[in-house]
Design an enzyme around this catalytic site. Sequence first.
Site, PDB file in Angstrom:
ATOM      1  N   GLY A  42       0.837  -1.211   0.000  1.00  0.00           N
ATOM      2  CA  GLY A  42       0.000   0.000   0.000  1.00  0.00           C
ATOM      3  C   GLY A  42       0.858   1.241   0.000  1.00  0.00           C
ATOM      4  CG  ASN A  43      -0.176   4.656  -1.450  1.00  0.00           C
ATOM      5  OD1 ASN A  43      -0.896   5.467  -0.885  1.00  0.00           O
ATOM      6  ND2 ASN A  43      -0.542   4.001  -2.554  1.00  0.00           N
ATOM      7  CE1 TYR A  44       4.051   5.287   5.465  1.00  0.00           C
ATOM      8  CE2 TYR A  44       5.299   5.932   3.511  1.00  0.00           C
ATOM      9  CZ  TYR A  44       5.217   5.261   4.724  1.00  0.00           C
ATOM     10  OH  TYR A  44       6.310   4.572   5.197  1.00  0.00           O
TER      11      TYR A  44
END
Length: 399
Positions: free
Chosen positions: A208-210
Amino acid sequence: MLKGKHIVLGITGGIAAYKSAMLARLLIKEGAEVQIVMTPSAKEFITPVTLSALTGKPVVSEFFTANTGEWHSHVDLGLWADAMVIAPATACTIGKMANGVADNMLVTTYLSAKAPVFVAPAMDLDMMAHPSTTRNINLLRSYGNHIIEAASGELASHLCGKGRMQEPEVIVNELIAFFNKSQSMKGEKLLITAGPTYEKIDPVRFIGNYSTGKMGYAIAEEAAARGAEVTLVSGPVSLKAQHPSIKVIHVESARQMLDACKEAFPQTNIAIMCAAVADYAPNVQADKKIKREKDEIPVINLVKNPDIAATLGSEKKDGQIIVGFALETDNEQSNALDKLHRKNLDMIALNSLRTPGAGFGTDTNVLTLICKNGFATELPLMTKAEAASQLLDAICRIK
Ligand code: PMT
C-alpha cells in the site's frame, strides 16, 4: 444576489434575536423570500408582529393555530426552503438539533429540511466553551450543516469573549457566497478517486502507500457544496464523506478501482484522479497466511497494475475533462508534464514530497496546476479544502 431564494429563518430565544429583524430585512433586500419560524422562547425577545411586518408573512411558531386549528406543516416548510438559517442559535436549540429532540416547530422543520442549513450560534462565553456545546456543534458539522462561527466581544452578561451572533451582513454574505459557489457546478457530474489502493499479498498483508484520502475527499466535498453530483471512488481510508450528494464506491485494489471508474466515466463530465494507485501488485495472492520459514525468505513477484488515468484518457470523449495528480520527489515539473501528455489529461496538479506541508497525510498541500499548453499556476501553502476550491476554480476556467 439571493433573488427568488426561499429562506427559512429560524429564531431562538436569545438576546441576539433582536438582530434577526435586521437579518430578515437584509435577506429580503437581496431578493429572498423569507419565512420565519420561532421557538416559543424567542417570542420573549422579539415579537412575531415585528417580524411578520418585515417579511410580509405570518410567523410560524406552533404546530397548530389555536383558534382556527390550522396545521402548519414542518415538512412542507422544509421542502420549500432553498436554505435554512438559524440565527441566533442558542445552546439549547443546537443541542436539540444535534440530538433530534423534535419538540418544537423549528427543530421539526430543521429535521425535515432538504436544503443546506446555516447555524449562527449565540450564547454566553462559558456556555460556548462548554464541551457539550463543542460536541453538539461538531455533530451539526458532521451532518453537513454550515456553522457561522460566533464572534468575540462584549456579551449580554457584560463579560467579554466568544459568543456574539455574527452581524446580519456577515450571515447574508456567507449565504450569497454559498449560492454563488454552488451554482457554479450545478449539473456537473464528477468522478473523483481518493486514497491508496491495497494490493493483497496474503490474507493479512498488502502493498500500500501513505495516502489518507484527505485531498480527494476535500475535492469531493467542495464539488458537492458547489452543486455537482459526485461519485467518489475511494480506496481504504478512515474518512467519511459528509455531503449527502456524494456517492461513495469503496474499493481496495487498483483493479477494483479501475472497474468502478470505467463504469462511472461515461456518465461523467469531469474526472479528477487523486488516488495514489499502486503501480504494481503481487502476481499471486496466497489464500493462507505466508508462514515464517526457518531459512527461507519468500520472494514476491510483481505484475504491473492497470493505469486508471491513462485508461480513461484513452476513452475520453469531446466535452469530458480529466485532471490527474502527480506526486513527485524529483524533476517535478518535467515528470508531471510527461504524465499529463502520456495519460491524455487536460490538467495535472503537481505536489512534491520535497515541499513542507505538501503530499500525504497533511491537512495542507502546495499544488502547481499545469495545463495542456504547459501554463503553470503555483499555489501557495493552503489547507486541502482551500486547495480543492482553487483546483475546481481552475477546472471551471478551462471548461
Ligand atoms: O490522500 P492524502 O494523504 O491527502 O494525499 C494526497 C496525495 C498525495 C495522494 C495526492 O495529492 C496525490 O498526489 N495523488 C496522486 C498520487 C499518485 O499516485 O501520483 P502518480 O504521480 O503516481 O500518478 C499520476 C496520476 O496517475 C495520478 O492522477 C494517479 O491517480 C494516476 N494513476 C497512477 C497509477 C495508476 N496505476 N493509475 C492511475 O490512475
